[in-house]
Scaffold this motif. Structure first.
Motif, mmCIF file in Angstrom:
data_model
loop_
_atom_site.group_PDB
_atom_site.id
_atom_site.type_symbol
_atom_site.label_atom_id
_atom_site.label_comp_id
_atom_site.label_asym_id
_atom_site.label_seq_id
_atom_site.Cartn_x
_atom_site.Cartn_y
_atom_site.Cartn_z
ATOM 1 N N THR A 122 0.830 -1.208 0.000
ATOM 2 C CA THR A 122 0.000 0.000 0.000
ATOM 3 C C THR A 122 0.865 1.259 0.000
ATOM 4 O O THR A 122 0.611 2.224 -0.734
ATOM 5 C CB THR A 122 -0.935 0.010 1.220
ATOM 6 N N GLY A 123 1.921 1.256 0.802
ATOM 7 C CA GLY A 123 2.821 2.409 0.862
ATOM 8 C C GLY A 123 3.577 2.621 -0.436
ATOM 9 O O GLY A 123 3.709 3.760 -0.918
ATOM 10 N N ASP A 124 4.089 1.523 -1.035
ATOM 11 C CA ASP A 124 4.855 1.651 -2.280
ATOM 12 C C ASP A 124 3.983 2.172 -3.420
ATOM 13 O O ASP A 124 4.393 3.066 -4.179
ATOM 14 C CB ASP A 124 5.453 0.297 -2.670
ATOM 15 N N VAL A 125 2.784 1.654 -3.546
ATOM 16 C CA VAL A 125 1.894 2.066 -4.633
ATOM 17 C C VAL A 125 1.426 3.505 -4.423
ATOM 18 O O VAL A 125 1.378 4.303 -5.376
ATOM 19 C CB VAL A 125 0.700 1.096 -4.744
ATOM 20 N N SER A 126 1.085 3.858 -3.200
ATOM 21 C CA SER A 126 0.621 5.224 -2.926
ATOM 22 C C SER A 126 1.711 6.249 -3.234
ATOM 23 O O SER A 126 1.463 7.311 -3.834
ATOM 24 C CB SER A 126 0.180 5.342 -1.465
ATOM 25 N N SER A 127 2.933 5.937 -2.833
ATOM 26 C CA SER A 127 4.046 6.850 -3.103
ATOM 27 C C SER A 127 4.294 6.982 -4.600
ATOM 28 O O SER A 127 4.538 8.096 -5.112
ATOM 29 C CB SER A 127 5.306 6.332 -2.402
ATOM 30 N N ALA A 128 4.207 5.862 -5.335
ATOM 31 C CA ALA A 128 4.443 5.891 -6.783
ATOM 32 C C ALA A 128 3.384 6.719 -7.497
ATOM 33 O O ALA A 128 3.712 7.537 -8.385
ATOM 34 C CB ALA A 128 4.456 4.466 -7.329
ATOM 35 N N LEU A 129 2.127 6.571 -7.135
ATOM 36 C CA LEU A 129 1.055 7.328 -7.784
ATOM 37 C C LEU A 129 1.187 8.824 -7.511
ATOM 38 O O LEU A 129 0.910 9.660 -8.384
ATOM 39 C CB LEU A 129 -0.309 6.820 -7.303
ATOM 40 N N GLY A 130 1.591 9.148 -6.291
ATOM 41 C CA GLY A 130 1.782 10.562 -5.974
ATOM 42 C C GLY A 130 2.861 11.191 -6.830
ATOM 43 O O GLY A 130 2.763 12.372 -7.214
ATOM 44 N N LYS A 131 3.906 10.438 -7.182
ATOM 45 C CA LYS A 131 5.008 10.972 -7.984
ATOM 46 C C LYS A 131 4.640 11.123 -9.455
ATOM 47 O O LYS A 131 4.925 12.145 -10.082
ATOM 48 C CB LYS A 131 6.227 10.051 -7.859
ATOM 49 N N ILE A 132 3.997 10.111 -10.031
ATOM 50 C CA ILE A 132 3.763 10.130 -11.479
ATOM 51 C C ILE A 132 2.582 11.014 -11.870
ATOM 52 O O ILE A 132 2.433 11.372 -13.042
ATOM 53 C CB ILE A 132 3.550 8.701 -12.022
ATOM 54 N N PHE A 133 1.717 11.355 -10.877
ATOM 55 C CA PHE A 133 0.585 12.234 -11.183
ATOM 56 C C PHE A 133 0.737 13.615 -10.549
ATOM 57 O O PHE A 133 -0.241 14.314 -10.323
ATOM 58 C CB PHE A 133 -0.725 11.595 -10.714
#
Length: 237
Positions: A122-133
């Motif tokens: 959950t943490g890895d995916v949330s952080s990734a989405l915040g960066k790419i969007f």
């Protein structure tokens, strides 16, 4: 005159009375009804089941009442056999059902049992989405580089095809986008893959205009590679 005497042959036969009379007084003439009878061999002794069957047969030959009595005696045996069969069948059914429950996908979903792994993905995916969007007029290159570091497979191909348009709009309209994950839930998790439902809040800012807030909902598929989670597919709901 000569007289001739003819001897008539004869035989004598001992009768039972004679034998009895010849026996000494005070002694038995022979073995009594219970004496002298050999003991039955152990192998010829009736078992309990044979005796019961003989009694049942003898009772049945006595008439209708005997037949009823035999039926009453045999009924517990039949009932016991039926109960044994029922217990075996029930045990088999429970085993199959238990095996089925152990093999169902629900029991292999680590999202229900492994809190640590669920928190990590959950943490890895949330952080990734915040960066790419999240990007700004002068920071699209940073966003593009971040996408290559967290996206793979189909997700990276889709993002690369669309991000060219985003870069042009951001430059022309002086657009800034800030994305924050407000909630993310893992719907399915195995040792190497995860499916998530993610809720986002996005703030759009154009120069000279009031910021606009919008919400988005995404479905995400991630894979564990080299010790960290990569987003391989992104969809909208």
């Amino acid at each position: 005159m000569n007289s001739t005497t003819t001897d008539t042959p004869y035989t004598t036969t001992d009768t039972p009375d004679t034998k009895a009379a010849d026996a000494p007084l005070g002694t038995d003439a022979g073995p009594g009804p219970e004496e002298g009878r050999p003991d039955p061999a152990p192998g010829n002794q009736d078992t309990a089941g044979d005796v019961a069957d003989a009694e049942d047969t003898a009772t049945a030959e006595g008439g209708p009442e005997g037949a009823v009595e035999v039926s009453r005696r045999r009924w517990p045996r039949v009932l016991g056999a039926l109960l044994a069969v029922a217990m075996i069948a029930t045990g088999g059914a429970l085993y199959v059902e238990g095996r089925h429950l152990r093999d169902t996908p629900a029991t292999t979903n680590l999202a229900l049992t492994d809190a640590e792994a669920t928190t990590r993905v959950t943490g890895d995916v949330s952080s990734a989405l915040g960066k790419i969007f999240s990007y700004g007029p002068g920071a699209t290159a940073v966003t593009r580089a971040a996408a290559k570091d967290v996206l793979a497979g189909k997700a990276l191909q889709q993002y690369a095809a669309l991000f060219g348009q985003v870069e042009r709009q951001s430059a022309d309209q002086k657009l800034t986008l800030t994305t924050e994950v407000v909630r993310a839930g893992v719907t399915r998790l195995t040792g190497s893959s995860a499916h998530l439902l993610v809720f986002l809040d996005q703030v759009y800012e154009r120069r000279g205009r009031t910021p606009t807030t919008a919400s988005a909902q995404l479905t995400v598929t991630a894979e564990l590679r080299d010790g960290r989670w990569w987003i391989v597919e992104i969809g909208t709901t």
